[in-house]
Design an enzyme around this catalytic site. Sequence first.
Site: not given
Lengths: 403, 403
Positions: B124, B129, B200
């Site tokens: 996660e 973040g 990401k």
Amino acid sequence: MVNVAILGFGTVGSGVAEVLTKNGGLIDQRVDDLLRLKYILDVRDFPDSPYKDCFVKDFSVIENDPEVDIVVETIGGAKIALDFTTRALKAGKSVVTSNKELVATHGYELLQLAKEHGVSYLFEASVGGGIPILRPLTSCLAANELTQVTGILNGTTNYILTRMIKAGLTFEQALKEAQDNGYAEKDPTADVDGHDACRKICILAALSFGQHVYPDQVPTEGIRNVTLEDVAYADSCGYKIKLLGRCIRQPEGKVCAFVAPHLVPASNPLSGVEDVFNAIAVTGNAIGDVMFYGRGAGKLPTASAVVADVIDIAKDLKRDHRNEWGPGATDLVVSPDIITSRWYVRAQAPVDQVRLACGDIQLLARAGAPAGEVAFLTAAMTEPQIKDKLQSLDVRSRFRVLD
Amino acid sequence: MVNVAILGFGTVGSGVAEVLTKNGGLIDQRVDDLLRLKYILDVRDFPDSPYKDCFVKDFSVIENDPEVDIVVETIGGAKIALDFTTRALKAGKSVVTSNKELVATHGYELLQLAKEHGVSYLFEASVGGGIPILRPLTSCLAANELTQVTGILNGTTNYILTRMIKAGLTFEQALKEAQDNGYAEKDPTADVDGHDACRKICILAALSFGQHVYPDQVPTEGIRNVTLEDVAYADSCGYKIKLLGRCIRQPEGKVCAFVAPHLVPASNPLSGVEDVFNAIAVTGNAIGDVMFYGRGAGKLPTASAVVADVIDIAKDLKRDHRNEWGPGATDLVVSPDIITSRWYVRAQAPVDQVRLACGDIQLLARAGAPAGEVAFLTAAMTEPQIKDKLQSLDVRSRFRVLD
């Protein structure tokens, strides 16, 4: 095979049927089993519905069918819905709902009942429509002590305020427009007076802080007293007026919760949330601030959240999916009187008198202000303090500033 | 008792230790068991650390200790981290990480390895973040066919762009300031050139669409070419320049993914995301648009996400917590050349020549523009089309508009 029954074929119920059908293939893949819509309970007839073979009029058919694993309650209200939910849980069926009124008023007892019968009671769709918020609160933020939740929780009032701000409509005109567009009910009380937001902040407070908070414990003010004058003054100093539901952790396990219009600064992302959108900001002691944003209502967004709960249960019927919180208590919820904030005030009074009463203030201006009207922001203080200072003045509006 | 080992006592690793300690009571309550930090692996000595008894220098101590249930990998990079993650999974330990590089480059094989050994690999914290995004994608939005993900995924570049927009700093000045404030590395390449955002968006694409997308398949442009002139022109028409990672579902299971600066209109909530904050907007066929917002980096926010994964595993060590996606393929990812959008262009050319080349354009203005500079927005077209139209012009900047 996992069998689902939907109670109530209104907007949300029919949306749930639609999502289960439209995305059936990928849902079955995610559940790793076949999810079947077996029953739809409604008193009306739907002879032309693609689901016409599913309709039943008698709840006991569903209650007594051992094949039904999950009941989706989209009836609304806290009467028949309470009866059917209670009976479904007692019959060993998990229940998923979008019914915030029922969860806010009977959540604790229904969660206990689910626990006793080894089933789940899930209600992601009850707050923020389709926005994922309850599961993130309890799982993704589980490493945090949560300290505060602040939300734009009602799409109807946010639409009305947005139209007042952007189109210069009065409250009455904007409400009429919202009704014409289907964003507001004919009787708009539950939205406009803040009751809907109140139910949602109760649910958020219970999940965040662990004990049931009842709507009648939460001071609630709607948007009927927000005027175009206030909107203009707020705009002049870079603020937007928003109806916020707030809950704040207090010492000794107490909770402060309330619903009221606030002036929100442009630097706060909540200020940019417009139209029927909702947003919920959460503060935790590790994460800092996070915000969840999306459509707070509507057929398919709400159904999206309901079906996510259904999938979660169906993936593992035996797993413990319980949300859980403790019972409420009369002394659990403390008055927002203890919360200090700056205040926005609009009054009919000479500036000198205002300065004498309120001390250090920031005067605001708007085009076309009539003689004698004054609007200002105060220093930070509690509500009893500001009330005391204002008692000799002819006050027309007073709202908290969210800092 | 559930035992945890942390690999790497840097910013994130020490944050994880801090959150496990600070919120230990409530974490144990949520896990319904005792969560114990048993080891911290680091080559350095920390004689004054409150965790000094936990430190080991040899990974095999952790690997061979059957008491260790969960390994937290916060080493970073894709070398030692890959070796240790592989060995931990093979030793039957679940692994939690914040390491986007490792997940983006070896996610598929590590997820397969976890599956083979009946353990979990959760990450996660690798995207956004502390913002809850991966679990909401796979659980709360499970009823949706996801169609698009668009994110401000890198805090460093967003900080630099915000300072250019708000303080009028040049790219170089803003980068220097970000480095002085600890928001940018001494070697800022990974952030500034978009590689971090690229990793990401690869992870988001894999979770959203089900197949591994490798960073080298994703065209990536950073923010080095964004000038103050562009910022001023964008501002003049109500846009903010933001570095976006995007992935868009294509027919036949293909994926279009890319990273590039975009002009984002003020009406889009992504435009209001400032400083080091991140935000990820997700579109699904039931939910419509939702957005997740918060701190995309930092010690405690990132640790919050890591510990949430640890709690999730610890709550039920035997449960299947697998994220899962299929293998990548060379023909899976299609070029963004197929995506039409309006374009922002700044050129040194006479307006007549621009109109002749580009047809219907919207001219932009800025104070102090030198003679011969022209900036404009085009109609919607693909990148090959705009390139073709611009080939005779002296183009200084060209960015997509997010509509």
